[in-house]
Design an enzyme around this catalytic site. Structure first.
Site, PDB file in Angstrom:
ATOM      1  N   LYS A   1       5.260   5.843   6.759  1.00 54.67           N
ATOM      2  CA  LYS A   1       5.814   5.154   7.934  1.00 54.67           C
ATOM      3  C   LYS A   1       6.357   3.936   7.624  1.00 54.67           C
ATOM      4  O   LYS A   1       7.556   3.345   7.735  1.00 54.67           O
ATOM      5  CB  LYS A   1       4.782   5.146   9.045  1.00 54.67           C
TER       6      LYS A   1
ATOM      7  N   ARG B   1      -9.806   7.237   9.088  1.00 58.38           N
ATOM      8  CA  ARG B   1      -8.620   7.107   9.633  1.00 58.38           C
ATOM      9  C   ARG B   1      -8.105   8.380   9.746  1.00 58.38           C
ATOM     10  O   ARG B   1      -7.208   8.584  10.915  1.00 58.38           O
ATOM     11  CB  ARG B   1      -7.724   6.175   8.802  1.00 58.38           C
TER      12      ARG B   1
ATOM     13  N   ARG C   1      -5.437  -3.353   0.710  1.00 64.10           N
ATOM     14  CA  ARG C   1      -5.889  -3.592   2.033  1.00 64.10           C
ATOM     15  C   ARG C   1      -7.319  -3.216   2.347  1.00 64.10           C
ATOM     16  O   ARG C   1      -7.670  -2.294   1.818  1.00 64.10           O
ATOM     17  CB  ARG C   1      -5.111  -2.617   2.974  1.00 64.10           C
TER      18      ARG C   1
ATOM     19  N   ARG D   1      -2.958   2.216  -2.920  1.00 60.45           N
ATOM     20  CA  ARG D   1      -1.654   1.269  -2.402  1.00 60.45           C
ATOM     21  C   ARG D   1      -2.180  -0.347  -2.626  1.00 60.45           C
ATOM     22  O   ARG D   1      -3.321  -0.746  -2.457  1.00 60.45           O
ATOM     23  CB  ARG D   1      -1.683   1.887  -1.012  1.00 60.45           C
TER      24      ARG D   1
ATOM     25  N   ARG E   1       0.306   6.024  19.258  1.00 59.77           N
ATOM     26  CA  ARG E   1      -0.704   6.684  18.300  1.00 59.77           C
ATOM     27  C   ARG E   1      -1.976   7.522  19.061  1.00 59.77           C
ATOM     28  O   ARG E   1      -2.639   8.105  18.597  1.00 59.77           O
ATOM     29  CB  ARG E   1      -1.927   5.570  17.690  1.00 59.77           C
TER      30      ARG E   1
HETATM   31  P1  AP5 Z   1       3.043   3.346   3.694  1.00 60.35           P
HETATM   32  O1  AP5 Z   1       4.372   3.302   3.541  1.00 60.35           O
HETATM   33  O2  AP5 Z   1       2.313   2.111   3.499  1.00 60.35           O
HETATM   34  O3  AP5 Z   1       2.309   4.512   4.644  1.00 60.35           O
HETATM   35  P2  AP5 Z   1       2.027   4.153   6.128  1.00 60.35           P
HETATM   36  O4  AP5 Z   1       2.327   5.577   6.791  1.00 60.35           O
HETATM   37  O5  AP5 Z   1       2.878   3.018   6.630  1.00 60.35           O
HETATM   38  O6  AP5 Z   1       0.485   4.072   6.135  1.00 60.35           O
HETATM   39  P3  AP5 Z   1      -0.522   3.012   6.677  1.00 60.35           P
HETATM   40  O7  AP5 Z   1      -1.780   3.128   5.876  1.00 60.35           O
HETATM   41  O8  AP5 Z   1      -0.030   1.790   7.172  1.00 60.35           O
HETATM   42  O9  AP5 Z   1      -0.677   3.894   8.231  1.00 60.35           O
HETATM   43  P4  AP5 Z   1      -1.942   3.525   9.138  1.00 60.35           P
HETATM   44  O10 AP5 Z   1      -1.212   4.495  10.508  1.00 60.35           O
HETATM   45  O11 AP5 Z   1      -3.310   4.087   8.733  1.00 60.35           O
HETATM   46  O12 AP5 Z   1      -1.857   1.777   9.327  1.00 60.35           O
HETATM   47  P5  AP5 Z   1      -1.538   1.116  10.410  1.00 60.35           P
HETATM   48  O13 AP5 Z   1      -1.128  -0.345   9.665  1.00 60.35           O
HETATM   49  O14 AP5 Z   1      -0.398   1.518  11.154  1.00 60.35           O
HETATM   50  O15 AP5 Z   1       2.761   4.164   2.280  1.00 60.35           O
HETATM   51  C1  AP5 Z   1       1.430   4.436   1.647  1.00 60.35           C
HETATM   52  C2  AP5 Z   1       1.211   4.301   0.204  1.00 60.35           C
HETATM   53  O16 AP5 Z   1       2.030   5.315  -0.263  1.00 60.35           O
HETATM   54  C3  AP5 Z   1       2.094   3.247  -0.378  1.00 60.35           C
HETATM   55  O17 AP5 Z   1       1.237   2.804  -1.720  1.00 60.35           O
HETATM   56  C4  AP5 Z   1       3.311   3.672  -0.811  1.00 60.35           C
HETATM   57  O18 AP5 Z   1       4.006   3.006  -1.802  1.00 60.35           O
HETATM   58  C5  AP5 Z   1       3.279   5.113  -0.968  1.00 60.35           C
HETATM   59  N1  AP5 Z   1       4.416   5.944  -0.736  1.00 60.35           N
HETATM   60  C6  AP5 Z   1       5.149   5.724   0.268  1.00 60.35           C
HETATM   61  N2  AP5 Z   1       6.029   6.793   0.280  1.00 60.35           N
HETATM   62  C7  AP5 Z   1       5.917   7.511  -0.666  1.00 60.35           C
HETATM   63  C8  AP5 Z   1       6.401   8.721  -1.476  1.00 60.35           C
HETATM   64  N3  AP5 Z   1       7.474   9.313  -0.672  1.00 60.35           N
HETATM   65  N4  AP5 Z   1       5.829   9.082  -2.482  1.00 60.35           N
HETATM   66  C9  AP5 Z   1       4.839   8.547  -3.078  1.00 60.35           C
HETATM   67  N5  AP5 Z   1       4.250   7.516  -2.727  1.00 60.35           N
HETATM   68  C10 AP5 Z   1       4.820   6.895  -1.516  1.00 60.35           C
HETATM   69  O19 AP5 Z   1      -2.783   0.774  11.008  1.00 60.35           O
HETATM   70  C11 AP5 Z   1      -3.749   0.227  10.846  1.00 60.35           C
HETATM   71  C12 AP5 Z   1      -4.810   0.031  11.774  1.00 60.35           C
HETATM   72  O20 AP5 Z   1      -4.432  -0.815  12.873  1.00 60.35           O
HETATM   73  C13 AP5 Z   1      -5.261   1.326  12.610  1.00 60.35           C
HETATM   74  O21 AP5 Z   1      -6.507   1.892  11.662  1.00 60.35           O
HETATM   75  C14 AP5 Z   1      -5.938   0.816  13.930  1.00 60.35           C
HETATM   76  O22 AP5 Z   1      -7.238   0.192  13.681  1.00 60.35           O
HETATM   77  C15 AP5 Z   1      -4.824  -0.387  14.297  1.00 60.35           C
HETATM   78  N6  AP5 Z   1      -3.639   0.162  14.996  1.00 60.35           N
HETATM   79  C16 AP5 Z   1      -2.466   0.185  14.474  1.00 60.35           C
HETATM   80  N7  AP5 Z   1      -1.521   0.707  15.303  1.00 60.35           N
HETATM   81  C17 AP5 Z   1      -2.326   0.873  16.433  1.00 60.35           C
HETATM   82  C18 AP5 Z   1      -2.175   1.570  17.715  1.00 60.35           C
HETATM   83  N8  AP5 Z   1      -0.771   1.885  18.122  1.00 60.35           N
HETATM   84  N9  AP5 Z   1      -3.302   2.044  18.471  1.00 60.35           N
HETATM   85  C19 AP5 Z   1      -4.412   1.517  18.218  1.00 60.35           C
HETATM   86  N10 AP5 Z   1      -4.704   0.826  16.867  1.00 60.35           N
HETATM   87  C20 AP5 Z   1      -3.896   0.750  16.211  1.00 60.35           C
HETATM   88 MG    MG Z   2       2.149   1.272   7.521  1.00 59.35          MG
END
Ligand code: AP5
Ligand code: MG
Length: 211
Positions: A13, A164, A153, A122, A88
């Site tokens: 994402k 997660r 992270r 990552r 989410r």
């Molecule tokens: P990346 O692009 O970083 O993936 P992502 O989908 O953004 O993954 P996140 O871990 O950021 O998602 P998340 O939903 O767990 O975390 P968030 O920060 O939103 O890519 C991942 C890896 O893969 C990288 O190394 C990249 O280089 C690689 N990659 C990408 N594309 C690729 C491809 N095509 N092929 C190969 N490799 C690839 O949330 C974190 C925390 O915040 C949550 O756990 C929660 O506690 C809180 N939070 C956030 N939003 C909310 C909400 N709306 N409600 C409640 N709590 C929330």
């Molecule tokens: Mg992300």
């Protein structure tokens, strides 16, 4: 265009939202990035959110919704935005309808084995949050965007990653049907090269039905 990027943790994402933001000229609004910045700055929201992020649980809906409602009021969101990590839960999606209904939700579909490999390998920029990977981008030693230091992270350890994914399956995956029923869902195969996925997303956005 008001877009939601759906997808499990590690689906890409953040990677896709960043590219799309650059090409479409609309901001990426990542709730995860907002919380990580708040934690870094020691704000009251950061202090509250830290325990949730550390164990891979969701921050309470009312906290997140308030933050997003305020962020979407900012001037740069007037011409559209890309939501990354929000909504989410179905309750968050319903709240978003009341704040600013979106045009389209794009689900980036990736299998669990790949997700675990991506997250545990990552590396993120300490400064701007851009994502890289130990195995797929081994030559990248500093952030390609801003030169910042690359770190793991805190929630990318295997135990937290498993939680997660569990939370995603229970609380976030139902949003796929939520947006399908509204006729707003597109699904892209996320197990391809970053640029191929971005190409498909751009094609979807350019197609007549999505203008
Ligand atoms: P990346 O692009 O970083 O993936 P992502 O989908 O953004 O993954 P996140 O871990 O950021 O998602 P998340 O939903 O767990 O975390 P968030 O920060 O939103 O890519 C991942 C890896 O893969 C990288 O190394 C990249 O280089 C690689 N990659 C990408 N594309 C690729 C491809 N095509 N092929 C190969 N490799 C690839 O949330 C974190 C925390 O915040 C949550 O756990 C929660 O506690 C809180 N939070 C956030 N939003 C909310 C909400 N709306 N409600 C409640 N709590 C929330
Ligand atoms: Mg992300």
């Amino acid at each position: 265009m008001k877009i939601v990027l759906l997808g499990a943790p590690g689906a890409g994402k953040g990677t896709q939202a960043r590219l799309l933001s650059e090409s479409a000229g609309i901001p990426q609004v990542s709730t995860g990035d907002i919380f990580r910045a708040a934690i870094k700055n020691g704000t009251p929201v950061g202090l509250e959110a830290k325990a949730y992020l550390d164990r891979g649980a969701l921050v309470p809906n009312e906290v997140v919704v308030k933050i997003v409602a305020e962020r979407l009021k900012e001037e740069d969101c007037a011409g559209g935005f890309i939501l990354d990590g929000f909504p989410r839960t179905v309750a968050q999606a319903e709240a978003l309808e009341g704040i600013c209904p979106v045009d389209l939700a794009i689900d980036i579909a990736v299998g669990e084995e790949d997700l675990i490999r991506r997250l545990t390998g990552r590396l993120v920029c300490k400064n701007c949050g851009a994502s890289f990977h130990r195995d797929t981008t081994p030559s990248v030693k500093a952030c390609e965007h801003c030169g910042g230091e690359l770190v793991q992270r805190p929630d990318d350890n295997l135990e937290t990653v498993r939680n997660r994914l569990k939370v995603y399956n229970e609380q976030t995956a139902p949003l796929i049907d939520y947006y399908r029923q509204k006729g707003k869902l597109e699904v892209v195969n996320g197990e391809r090269k970053v640029e191929d996925i971005q190409g498909e997303i751009l094609k979807i956005l350019q197609s007549g039905s999505r203008k």
